[in-house]
Design an enzyme around this catalytic site. Structure first.
Site, PDB file in Angstrom:
ATOM      1  N   SER A  53       0.801  -1.219   0.000  1.00 54.98           N
ATOM      2  CA  SER A  53       0.000   0.000   0.000  1.00 54.98           C
ATOM      3  C   SER A  53       0.838   1.276   0.000  1.00 54.98           C
ATOM      4  O   SER A  53       1.634   1.492  -0.898  1.00 54.98           O
ATOM      5  CB  SER A  53      -0.941  -0.036   1.193  1.00 54.98           C
ATOM      6  OG  SER A  53      -1.861   1.008   1.090  1.00 54.98           O
ATOM      7  N   HIS A  54       0.693   2.060   1.037  1.00 53.94           N
ATOM      8  CA  HIS A  54       1.344   3.374   1.112  1.00 53.94           C
ATOM      9  C   HIS A  54       2.770   3.279   1.634  1.00 53.94           C
ATOM     10  O   HIS A  54       3.458   4.282   1.707  1.00 53.94           O
ATOM     11  CB  HIS A  54       0.521   4.283   2.019  1.00 53.94           C
ATOM     12  CG  HIS A  54       0.295   3.635   3.359  1.00 53.94           C
ATOM     13  ND1 HIS A  54      -0.588   2.575   3.509  1.00 53.94           N
ATOM     14  CD2 HIS A  54       0.861   3.826   4.556  1.00 53.94           C
ATOM     15  CE1 HIS A  54      -0.558   2.183   4.773  1.00 53.94           C
ATOM     16  NE2 HIS A  54       0.312   2.919   5.424  1.00 53.94           N
ATOM     17  N   ASP A 102      -2.336   6.586  -3.490  1.00 53.97           N
ATOM     18  CA  ASP A 102      -1.185   5.949  -2.841  1.00 53.97           C
ATOM     19  C   ASP A 102      -0.581   4.844  -3.707  1.00 53.97           C
ATOM     20  O   ASP A 102      -0.940   4.677  -4.876  1.00 53.97           O
ATOM     21  CB  ASP A 102      -1.585   5.399  -1.471  1.00 53.97           C
ATOM     22  CG  ASP A 102      -2.507   4.189  -1.589  1.00 53.97           C
ATOM     23  OD1 ASP A 102      -3.226   4.091  -2.592  1.00 53.97           O
ATOM     24  OD2 ASP A 102      -2.507   3.340  -0.678  1.00 53.97           O
ATOM     25  N   ASP A 121      -0.934   1.610  -4.038  1.00 57.40           N
ATOM     26  CA  ASP A 121      -1.777   0.633  -4.734  1.00 57.40           C
ATOM     27  C   ASP A 121      -3.115   1.208  -5.190  1.00 57.40           C
ATOM     28  O   ASP A 121      -3.993   0.466  -5.637  1.00 57.40           O
ATOM     29  CB  ASP A 121      -2.001  -0.608  -3.866  1.00 57.40           C
ATOM     30  CG  ASP A 121      -2.729  -0.302  -2.574  1.00 57.40           C
ATOM     31  OD1 ASP A 121      -2.593   0.832  -2.076  1.00 57.40           O
ATOM     32  OD2 ASP A 121      -3.430  -1.174  -2.055  1.00 57.40           O
ATOM     33  N   ASP A 125      -5.670   2.753  -3.612  1.00 58.82           N
ATOM     34  CA  ASP A 125      -6.953   2.711  -2.896  1.00 58.82           C
ATOM     35  C   ASP A 125      -7.171   3.914  -1.990  1.00 58.82           C
ATOM     36  O   ASP A 125      -8.295   4.173  -1.573  1.00 58.82           O
ATOM     37  CB  ASP A 125      -7.139   1.383  -2.139  1.00 58.82           C
ATOM     38  CG  ASP A 125      -6.024   1.077  -1.166  1.00 58.82           C
ATOM     39  OD1 ASP A 125      -5.090   1.889  -1.043  1.00 58.82           O
ATOM     40  OD2 ASP A 125      -6.085   0.003  -0.526  1.00 58.82           O
ATOM     41  N   ARG A 126      -6.113   4.657  -1.686  1.00 64.79           N
ATOM     42  CA  ARG A 126      -6.296   5.841  -0.833  1.00 64.79           C
ATOM     43  C   ARG A 126      -6.445   7.102  -1.678  1.00 64.79           C
ATOM     44  O   ARG A 126      -6.039   7.122  -2.841  1.00 64.79           O
ATOM     45  CB  ARG A 126      -5.081   6.023   0.083  1.00 64.79           C
ATOM     46  CG  ARG A 126      -4.895   4.892   1.053  1.00 64.79           C
ATOM     47  CD  ARG A 126      -3.768   5.193   2.008  1.00 64.79           C
ATOM     48  NE  ARG A 126      -3.716   4.162   3.033  1.00 64.79           N
ATOM     49  CZ  ARG A 126      -3.203   4.331   4.240  1.00 64.79           C
ATOM     50  NH1 ARG A 126      -2.656   5.491   4.558  1.00 64.79           N
ATOM     51  NH2 ARG A 126      -3.212   3.351   5.110  1.00 64.79           N
ATOM     52  N   LYS A 176     -11.400   0.127  -0.765  1.00 62.15           N
ATOM     53  CA  LYS A 176     -11.475   1.567  -0.920  1.00 62.15           C
ATOM     54  C   LYS A 176     -10.876   1.928  -2.269  1.00 62.15           C
ATOM     55  O   LYS A 176     -10.133   1.136  -2.847  1.00 62.15           O
ATOM     56  CB  LYS A 176     -10.778   2.276   0.230  1.00 62.15           C
ATOM     57  CG  LYS A 176      -9.337   1.879   0.485  1.00 62.15           C
ATOM     58  CD  LYS A 176      -8.886   2.503   1.797  1.00 62.15           C
ATOM     59  CE  LYS A 176      -7.438   2.226   2.105  1.00 62.15           C
ATOM     60  NZ  LYS A 176      -7.234   0.907   2.726  1.00 62.15           N
TER      61      LYS A 176
HETATM   62  C1  G16 Z   1      -5.069  -0.423   5.531  1.00 61.59           C
HETATM   63  C2  G16 Z   1      -6.473  -0.811   5.818  1.00 61.59           C
HETATM   64  C3  G16 Z   1      -7.226   0.372   6.345  1.00 61.59           C
HETATM   65  C4  G16 Z   1      -6.536   0.972   7.532  1.00 61.59           C
HETATM   66  C5  G16 Z   1      -5.111   1.293   7.187  1.00 61.59           C
HETATM   67  C6  G16 Z   1      -4.298   1.718   8.387  1.00 61.59           C
HETATM   68  O1  G16 Z   1      -5.034   0.485   4.485  1.00 61.59           O
HETATM   69  O2  G16 Z   1      -7.133  -1.293   4.695  1.00 61.59           O
HETATM   70  O3  G16 Z   1      -8.490  -0.060   6.696  1.00 61.59           O
HETATM   71  O4  G16 Z   1      -7.200   2.119   7.952  1.00 61.59           O
HETATM   72  O5  G16 Z   1      -4.474   0.154   6.660  1.00 61.59           O
HETATM   73  O6  G16 Z   1      -4.265   0.663   9.285  1.00 61.59           O
HETATM   74  P1  G16 Z   1      -3.359   0.713  10.569  1.00 61.59           P
HETATM   75  O7  G16 Z   1      -3.854   1.890  11.357  1.00 61.59           O
HETATM   76  O8  G16 Z   1      -3.586  -0.588  11.248  1.00 61.59           O
HETATM   77  O9  G16 Z   1      -1.940   0.936  10.112  1.00 61.59           O
HETATM   78  P2  G16 Z   1      -3.962   0.351   3.328  1.00 61.59           P
HETATM   79  O10 G16 Z   1      -4.211   1.526   2.427  1.00 61.59           O
HETATM   80  O11 G16 Z   1      -2.626   0.397   4.014  1.00 61.59           O
HETATM   81  O12 G16 Z   1      -4.224  -0.962   2.703  1.00 61.59           O
END
Ligand code: G16
Length: 543
Positions: free
Chosen positions: A113-114, A277, A279, A281-282, A376
Site C-alpha cells: 500500500s502506502h 497511494d 496501490d 486505494d487511498r 477503498k
Molecule cells: C489499511 C487498511 C485500512 C486501515 C489502514 C491503516 O489500508 O485497509 O483499513 O485504515 O491500513 O491501518 P493501521 O492503522 O492498522 O496501520 P492500506 O491503504 O494500508 O491498505
C-alpha cells in the site's frame, strides 16, 4: 514441466495484519518466505484446485518476481486459471473489480500500500475473497494457522510466463490470461459517474492536478482524467509507476504529498488537487487554498453522493471505521441513514456492503469507497468529487464552508509515533487499559472524561466478534481521543492517536486544527503518558 514438492518448516510471524501480510522486502525475498505464505493461503482457503483467481500488484520492487512464483505455485496446485494484469500490475480497486466482474474464486494482491517500495523497504501479499474484498478475520486466521504447520509447498519448474503480452497462455495445464489493467476499471467508472458533466466542467476551464506519486494510479488517471475527461496533458503528474515510487513514500497526506499541497496553497493553484497511494486505494482531496481531511471528505461525499448517477436514488446506509471522525454521523442523522462504526480495516465493511446495509463508507486513513467494489478506491473518490463539483458549480472551499455551516465542524487530527519500541508501546497501552475504569470523572488539560472503553465489534450480519480494537476516551463537549497500535507497520510499533473535537460555532471554523485541538492533544499525552512511555515529545506525522 515438473511439479516440485519442496520441504520447508514454519516461519514465525506470518500473521496477516490490518490488510494482509506486510514485511520488509528482504524478508519476503528470504528462503521459502513467500512460498510458505502462498501455500498457507492455498491451504487456508481449502486449496486452489479447479479455481480461478485474479493476480496483480502495485508494481513495487519484487512485484514481478513474486508474480511468477505465485503463478507457478497456483499451477502446481491445480488452479484452473489466473487472470493477471499486464506486467503483473493491478491497482487494488481494479483487482477487486476484476474479481467481481469475472466471478472468480478470489485474488491475490501484491502490495504494501502506502509503505515505500524497494529492496530495503516493504512488500506485501493479501488474499481477497470472491466478493472482491480483503479476506475477513476467520479466513486470515485459517491462513495464519496454516503457516504454523507448514511442512512443504508445491511449485512448478517452468520458465517465466510472458506477462507483457495481452492474451492467454498455458502454464502446466493452467490458463494464464493477461489483461489490460485499466480497461475494465475505466468502464466501471464511466457507468457510475456523469462523465459528460465532468467533461463540460473541464472544457469550461476548470483546472486540476492529480499526483500519482510514481505509483499504480498513473496509468488509470492518465487514461480517465486526461484521456476520457479531457484534462490537459500534464494534469496527472508523477504518472509512471516505478518500483521504488521515485524514492518517495507513496502516502497521500500533507507530509508525503507536500509538493501538491504547496501548489494548492499557492497563487498558481488549480481548482482541484488530488493524490493516491502506492496501490491506488487511498485518496487525498484539496481545493484551491484548502485541504479536505479524509473524515470531512467522507461526510461531504455522503451528503452529496446523490448528485452522481450511481447514487441518485440515495444511500442504503453509511459506515466509518471507529477512529474516523463523527462528521459522517451528523450527515447520516440529518438524512435519516443508518450509520455503522467498524474496526479499522476495510475488510470490516465487506459484510455490510454485501448485505446492502450500506452504500458508502470510509476511514480517516484516506480511504473512501462504495458498493461498486469491495476495496477503498482512490480514483473513484476523485471522480465522485469532480461529479459533485460539476453539479454544484461551487469551489471545494465553498462546499466545505457550506457543509460546516450546515452540520458543524468536527476538528480532527491523527498523530503517529512511528517505529516506537514495541515493548514500550505495549506497556503504554496495557497501563492505560488497566486504568480505563478509573478515568471517568477525572479532568485533564481542562477537559473531563465522560467515557472510557476498549472498542469491540460485533458484526451485525454474521455476528462475528472482534475485540481489542482501540482504546476510546470520550471528553465533555464532544471531544474524543482514540489510541491504537497500527497493524500495517513493519518496524517496531506505530502508535496512532486520533484526536477530535466538535464545534458548532461558525466563528471557529477557519481555525487551524492543531490549535483547535490543543487541549485534546494535551489531555491525550497526560492520560496515556505518551512521552513518559516512549521518550517521544512530538509525533512523527500529523495528518
Ligand atoms: C489499511 C487498511 C485500512 C486501515 C489502514 C491503516 O489500508 O485497509 O483499513 O485504515 O491500513 O491501518 P493501521 O492503522 O492498522 O496501520 P492500506 O491503504 O494500508 O491498505
Amino acid at each position: 514441466m515438473e511439479t516440485l514438492t519442496v520441504s520447508t518448516t514454519p516461519i514465525e510471524g506470518q500473521k496477516p495484519g490490518t490488510s494482509g501480510l506486510r514485511k520488509q522486502t528482504r524478508t519476503f525475498m528470504g528462503p521459502h518466505y513467500l512460498e510458505n505464505f502462498v501455500q498457507a493461503i492455498w491451504n487456508g482457503i481449502g486449496g486452489v484446485e479447479g479455481k480461478t483467481l485474479v493476480l496483480g500488484g502495485d508494481g513495487r520492487y519484487f512485484n514481478d518476481r513474486a508474480a511468477q512464483v505465485i503463478l507457478r505455485m497456483a499451477a502446481a496446485s491445480g488452479a484452473k486459471k489466473i487472470i493477471v494484469g499486464q506486467n503483473a500490475l493491478l491497482s487494488t480497486p481494479a483487482a477487486s473489480n476484476l474479481i467481481r466482474k469475472r466471478a472468480t474464486d478470489g485474488g491475490i494482491i501484491m502490495s504494501a500500500s502506502h509503505n515505500p517500495g524497494g529492496i530495503d523497504e516493504d512488500f506485501g501479499v493479501k488474499f481477497n475473497t470472491p466478493n472482491g474484498g480483503p479476506a475477513p478475520e476467520d479466513v486470515t486466521n485459517r491462513i495464519f494457522e496454516a503457516t504454523k504447520t507448514m511442512s512443504e509447498y508445491r511449485i512448478l519448474e517452468a520458465q517465466d510466463v510472458d506477462l507483457a503480452a495481452l492474451g492467454t497462455s498455458d502454464l502446466g495445464g493452467m490458463t494464464v490470461e493477461v489483461v489490460d489493467p485499466v480497461e475494465d476499471y475505466a468502464a466501471l467508472m464511466a457507468e457510475l459517474f456523469d462523465f459528460e458533466a465532468i467533461r463540460r466542467l473541464i472544457a469550461g476551464g476548470f483546472t486540476l492536478r492529480f499526483d500519482a506519486m510514481h505509483a499504480i494510479t498513473g496509468p488509470y488517471a492518465k487514461a480517465i482524467l486526461e484521456g476520457t475527461l479531457g484534462a490537459p496533458e500534464g494534469s496527472v503528474v508523477n504518472g509512471v509507476p516505478s518500483p521504488d515510487f521515485g524514492g518517495g513514500h507513496p502516502d497521500p497526506n500533507p507530509i508525503w504529498a507536500k509538493d501538491l499541497v504547496d501548489l494548492m496553497m499557492s497563487d498558481d493553484a488549480p481548482d482541484f488537487g488530488a493524490a493516491s497511494d502506492g496501490d491506488g486505494d487511498r485518496n487525498m482531496i484539496l481545493g484551491r487554498g484548502v485541504y479536505v481531511t479524509p473524515s470531512d471528505s467522507l461526510a461531504v461525499l455522503a451528503a452529496n453522493a446523490h448528485l452522481a448517477p450511481a447514487y441518485s436514488t440515495g444511500l442504503a446506509g453509511v459506515a466509518r471505521s471507529m477512529p474516523t471522525s463523527r462528521a459522517l454521523d451528523r450527515v447520516a442523522k440529518s438524512k435519516g441513514l443508518d450509520c455503522y462504526e467498524t474496526p479499522t480495516g476495510w475488510k470490516f465493511f465487506g459484510n455490510l456492503l454485501d448485505a446492502g446495509k450500506i452504500t458508502l463508507c470510509g476511514e480517516e486513513s484516506a480511504g473512501t469507497g462504495s458498493d461498486h467494489v469491495r476495496e477503498k478506491d482512490g480514483l473513484w473518490a476523485v471522480l465522485l468529487w469532480l461529479n459533485v463539483l460539476a453539479e454544484r458549480k461551487m469551489s471545494v472551499k465553498e462546499i466545505l464552508a457550506e457543509h460546516w455551516a450546515q452540520y458543524g465542524r468536527n476538528f480532527y487530527s491523527r498523530h503517529d509515533y512511528e517505529a516506537v519500541d514495541a515493548a514500550q508501546a505495549n506497556a503504554m497501552m496495557d497501563e492505560l487499559r488497566g486504568r480505563l475504569g478509573d478515568l471517568v470523572g477525572q479532568s485533564f488539560a481542562g477537559r473531563s472524561v465522560i467515557s472510557a472503553d476498549e472498542f469491540a465489534y460485533s458484526d451485525p450480519v454474521d455476528g462475528s466478534q472482534s475485540a481489542g480494537q482501540g482504546l476510546r476516551i470520550g471528553l465533555n463537549d464532544g471531544g474524543r481521543i482514540v489510541y491504537r497500535l497500527s497493524g500495517t507497520g513493519t518496524v517496531g510499533a506505530t502508535l496512532r492517536v486520533y484526536l477530535e473535537d466538535l464545534s458548532d460555532d461558525p466563528a471557529t471554523f477557519d481555525a487551524d486544527p492543531q490549535e483547535a485541538l490543543a487541549d485534546v492533544i494535551a489531555a491525550a499525552d497526560q492520560i496515556a503518558g505518551i512521552a513518559r512511555h516512549t521518550g517521544r515529545d512530538a509525533p512523527d506525522v500529523r495528518t
